[in-house]
Enzyme design. Structure first.
Site, PDB file in Angstrom:
ATOM      1  CD  GLU A  38      44.503  48.429  36.467  1.00 41.36           C
ATOM      2  OE1 GLU A  38      45.135  47.439  36.859  1.00 41.36           O
ATOM      3  OE2 GLU A  38      44.128  48.575  35.300  1.00 41.36           O
ATOM      4  CE  LYS A  63      43.555  30.951  33.628  1.00 36.91           C
ATOM      5  NZ  LYS A  63      42.256  31.310  34.243  1.00 36.91           N
ATOM      6  CB  CYS A  82      42.973  47.605  31.018  1.00 40.21           C
ATOM      7  SG  CYS A  82      42.292  47.462  29.371  1.00 40.21           S
ATOM      8  CD  GLU A 105      47.052  44.493  24.541  1.00 34.02           C
ATOM      9  OE1 GLU A 105      47.076  45.585  25.126  1.00 34.02           O
ATOM     10  OE2 GLU A 105      47.064  44.368  23.311  1.00 34.02           O
TER      11      GLU A 105
HETATM   12  P1  NAD Z   1      44.881  38.740  36.684  1.00 33.60           P
HETATM   13  O1  NAD Z   1      46.220  39.069  36.143  1.00 33.60           O
HETATM   14  O2  NAD Z   1      44.745  38.420  38.106  1.00 33.60           O
HETATM   15  O3  NAD Z   1      44.291  37.472  35.902  1.00 33.60           O
HETATM   16  C1  NAD Z   1      44.211  37.447  34.510  1.00 33.60           C
HETATM   17  C2  NAD Z   1      44.209  36.010  34.063  1.00 33.60           C
HETATM   18  O4  NAD Z   1      45.470  35.426  34.379  1.00 33.60           O
HETATM   19  C3  NAD Z   1      43.167  35.129  34.716  1.00 33.60           C
HETATM   20  O5  NAD Z   1      42.668  34.242  33.742  1.00 33.60           O
HETATM   21  C4  NAD Z   1      43.968  34.377  35.779  1.00 33.60           C
HETATM   22  O6  NAD Z   1      43.427  33.133  36.138  1.00 33.60           O
HETATM   23  C5  NAD Z   1      45.290  34.212  35.073  1.00 33.60           C
HETATM   24  N1  NAD Z   1      46.454  34.045  35.960  1.00 33.60           N
HETATM   25  C6  NAD Z   1      46.590  34.432  37.254  1.00 33.60           C
HETATM   26  N2  NAD Z   1      47.846  34.151  37.682  1.00 33.60           N
HETATM   27  C7  NAD Z   1      48.509  33.598  36.633  1.00 33.60           C
HETATM   28  C8  NAD Z   1      49.838  33.136  36.445  1.00 33.60           C
HETATM   29  N3  NAD Z   1      50.757  33.197  37.424  1.00 33.60           N
HETATM   30  N4  NAD Z   1      50.190  32.652  35.236  1.00 33.60           N
HETATM   31  C9  NAD Z   1      49.297  32.608  34.228  1.00 33.60           C
HETATM   32  N5  NAD Z   1      48.018  33.033  34.350  1.00 33.60           N
HETATM   33  C10 NAD Z   1      47.625  33.520  35.544  1.00 33.60           C
HETATM   34  O7  NAD Z   1      43.955  39.941  36.240  1.00 33.60           O
HETATM   35  P2  NAD Z   1      42.394  40.110  36.450  1.00 33.60           P
HETATM   36  O8  NAD Z   1      42.173  40.474  37.872  1.00 33.60           O
HETATM   37  O9  NAD Z   1      41.645  38.951  35.897  1.00 33.60           O
HETATM   38  O10 NAD Z   1      42.079  41.337  35.479  1.00 33.60           O
HETATM   39  C11 NAD Z   1      42.283  42.628  35.847  1.00 33.60           C
HETATM   40  C12 NAD Z   1      43.579  43.154  35.270  1.00 33.60           C
HETATM   41  O11 NAD Z   1      43.606  42.952  33.853  1.00 33.60           O
HETATM   42  C13 NAD Z   1      43.714  44.642  35.468  1.00 33.60           C
HETATM   43  O12 NAD Z   1      45.010  44.946  35.907  1.00 33.60           O
HETATM   44  C14 NAD Z   1      43.469  45.220  34.086  1.00 33.60           C
HETATM   45  O13 NAD Z   1      44.047  46.443  33.864  1.00 33.60           O
HETATM   46  C15 NAD Z   1      44.007  44.160  33.210  1.00 33.60           C
HETATM   47  N6  NAD Z   1      43.426  44.251  31.852  1.00 33.60           N
HETATM   48  C16 NAD Z   1      44.203  44.737  30.831  1.00 33.60           C
HETATM   49  C17 NAD Z   1      43.661  44.863  29.551  1.00 33.60           C
HETATM   50  C18 NAD Z   1      44.497  45.405  28.417  1.00 33.60           C
HETATM   51  O14 NAD Z   1      44.101  45.240  27.263  1.00 33.60           O
HETATM   52  N7  NAD Z   1      45.621  46.042  28.661  1.00 33.60           N
HETATM   53  C19 NAD Z   1      42.359  44.496  29.302  1.00 33.60           C
HETATM   54  C20 NAD Z   1      41.593  43.999  30.361  1.00 33.60           C
HETATM   55  C21 NAD Z   1      42.156  43.878  31.641  1.00 33.60           C
END
Ligand code: NAD
Length: 508
Positions: free
Chosen positions: A412, A207, A315, A281
């Site tokens: 963050e 997804k 991230c 991650e």
């Molecule tokens: P998010 O957690 O809001 O969303 C990430 C994904 O999860 C999206 O596809 C979203 O639709 C889905 N999602 C949301 N709620 C969910 C649930 N309850 N169950 C399953 N899926 C769900 O994060 P974001 O705003 O898209 O991305 C930013 C975050 O991602 C930041 O905190 C960043 O640090 C992190 N990030 C981490 C890495 C890493 O490798 N550690 C890499 C990139 C981004």
């Protein structure tokens, strides 16, 4: 730059800043001085990719994806409900026996083919990612797309050598993998997740993030072009509800998630006790440590790359600068001067350094935390650059006089905002660097090799960069400690997450 290219960049600038309203189903043209002109289409609507073809969602619902540089919709994308997710998981489950029966050599050929097609269609992917995400074309062209192709090449190399990777054990596929990714590196995160899964003999339902789904859907076209068997990879688009339905599906054998720590915790609870493998991650608040003996001008460049690359939507961004007190004033002066020279604007212009903030919601979050920084007494420095009138934008920003207790030092921000703190001794640098709930990455700038080793040994961070920052390679494992998650992606450690190891003796 040629006259023609200048003209075409002007045209791109006009559309990217919204003076030509975008129509659904737009044909795009992008011209570069050295590489010629590219045309590609963005369809009016995109369906789900299930069992090798694009299918209308059973939900009957679609949502718009927005160009962050204009705030205008690019096209509509299907919203998958639980029934759609079920159909995709069933397709992945049905495809599993055939895919895992293929020899490693056969699987490698598909991965090589995907990597090559990605390279051939690199400019189309770079433009599409820039339009859907807001990041500068120089980054999608030079970082996101080449690295995505590299991940398929690299894992193609492992597909027929898994026995060598785990000597004395028998690696077998985990099974059906559910993967959920964020919006900051849409194509690259898809490649990070899909390439090792396929190399290991698994099948996938992925997804993409709801605000940046287009390159994943185009990757589906690449899979069709490469002849990947139907059902081996399926894409379900939608928001958090679609993600929730996916990670809770009873037929998954593993869940791999990249995103926020908050959602990561929810997923950890959702899979608990189900015998499902999990890798997470999550977020970060990296310390970027600069000693007085560092090559200061190089360190300034490293710090700029560490926080302003990809608008700070990274991230592992170096969002907390820890600078040794003796060079603080000099360093901050140089940084402020360098920030003024960051070119912010049209992401399709190849001279742009910083593009648009990805969404209105992310911009609101950045603004809220910057206001909190001012309220809590830190000193704000901001580039005086002019920001476009439409779309979502934020100027390169730095705070000095930051205390560890400030929200801008703890939370963050995920935007182009640097918090500067100071230290006197290496011990104090380590203590401050580790004073966070996160543990994804850290950076060290010093002339002394022994000091690098001393610090790297004490920093609680999954990745430690030395005299560089934000460097990625498919061979290099990436992942966090503490609330930044667990499991690794990339390298041998990343491959481990996509096989189960059996032990056994044969008769005779
Ligand atoms: P998010 O957690 O809001 O969303 C990430 C994904 O999860 C999206 O596809 C979203 O639709 C889905 N999602 C949301 N709620 C969910 C649930 N309850 N169950 C399953 N899926 C769900 O994060 P974001 O705003 O898209 O991305 C930013 C975050 O991602 C930041 O905190 C960043 O640090 C992190 N990030 C981490 C890495 C890493 O490798 N550690 C890499 C990139 C981004």
């Amino acid at each position: 730059m040629s006259k023609e290219t200048e003209k075409s960049n002007d045209a791109a600038a006009a559309s990217a800043t919204g003076s030509h309203a975008l129509q659904f189903g737009t044909a795009w043209q992008y011209e570069s001085a050295t590489e010629g002109t590219d045309h590609f289409e963005i369809a009016e609507r995109y369906d789900l990719f299930v069992d090798g073809e694009f299918v209308a969602p059973q939900s009957g619902e679609y949502f718009a994806t927005i160009n962050p540089a204009t705030g205008e919709p690019l096209c509509e994308v299907a919203s998958a409900n639980a029934a759609d997710v079920d159909r995709a998981v069933a397709a992945a489950k049905a495809a599993l026996p055939g895919w895992k029966r293929k020899s490693g050599d056969e699987r490698a050929r598909y991965l090589f083919r995907i990597a090559r097609i990605l390279q051939e269609r690199a400019r189309e992917f770079a433009c599409l990612e820039t339009l859907d995400n807001g990041k500068p074309i120089a980054e999608t062209r030079d970082v996101d797309v080449p690295l995505a192709a590299q991940h398929f090449f690299y894992h193609a190399g492992w597909a027929d050598k898994l026995d060598l990777l785990f000597p004395g054990r028998v690696p077998v596929p985990v099974g059906v993998i559910g993967q959920v990714i964020p919006w900051n590196f849409p194509l690259l995160m898809a490649a990070w997740k899909i390439a090792p899964a396929l190399a290991g003999g698994n099948t996938v339902v992925l997804k993409p993030a709801e605000t940046s789904p287009l390159t994943a859907l185009r990757l589906a076209e690449v899979f069709q072009q490469a002849g990947l068997p139907a059902g081996v990879v399926n894409f379900v688009t939608g928001d958090g509800a679609t993600g929730q339905a996916l990670v809770r599906h009873p037929d998954l054998d593993k869940v791999a998630f990249t995103g926020s720590t908050e959602v990561g915790k929810d997923i950890q609870q959702a899979v608990a006790g189900r015998g499902v493998d999990l890798t997470l991650e999550l977020g970060g608040k990296a310390a970027h440590i600069v000693f007085e003996d560092a090559a200061i001008d190089q360190a300034v460049e490293g710090v700029v790359r560490g926080i302003f690359f990809n608008q700070g939507h990274v991230c592992c961004a170096g969002s907390r600068l820890l600078v040794q007190e003796s060079v603080h004033d000099l360093f901050v002066r140089k940084l402020a001067r360098r920030m003024e020279r960051i070119r912010v604007g049209n992401p399709l212009d190849k001279n742009t350094d910083m593009g648009a903030i990805h969404s209105a919601a992310q911009l609101a979050r950045i603004e809220e935390l910057v206001a909190a920084g001012v309220d809590e007494g830190a000193t704000l420095h901001q580039s005086s650059c002019e920001l476009p009138g439409q779309g979502f934008w934020f100027a390169p920003t730095m705070f000095t006089n930051v205390a560890l207790s400030h929200r801008i030092a703890r939370e963050e921000i995920f935007g182009p905002v640097l918090s500067v703190l100071t230290f006197r001794t290496p011990e104090e640098a380590v203590e401050k660097a580790n004073n966070t709930s996160y543990g994804l990455s850290a950076g060290i700038w010093t002339d002394k090799g022994a000091r690098i080793l001393w610090l790297a040994d004490r920093l609680r961070a999954g990745v430690v960069w030395n005299n560089t920052f934000n460097r990625f390679d498919a061979a290099s494992p990436f992942g966090g400690f503490k609330e930044s998650g667990f499991g690794r992606e990339g390298g041998r450690a990343g491959m481990r997450a996509y096989v189960r190891l059996q032990d056994g003796l044969s008769a005779g």
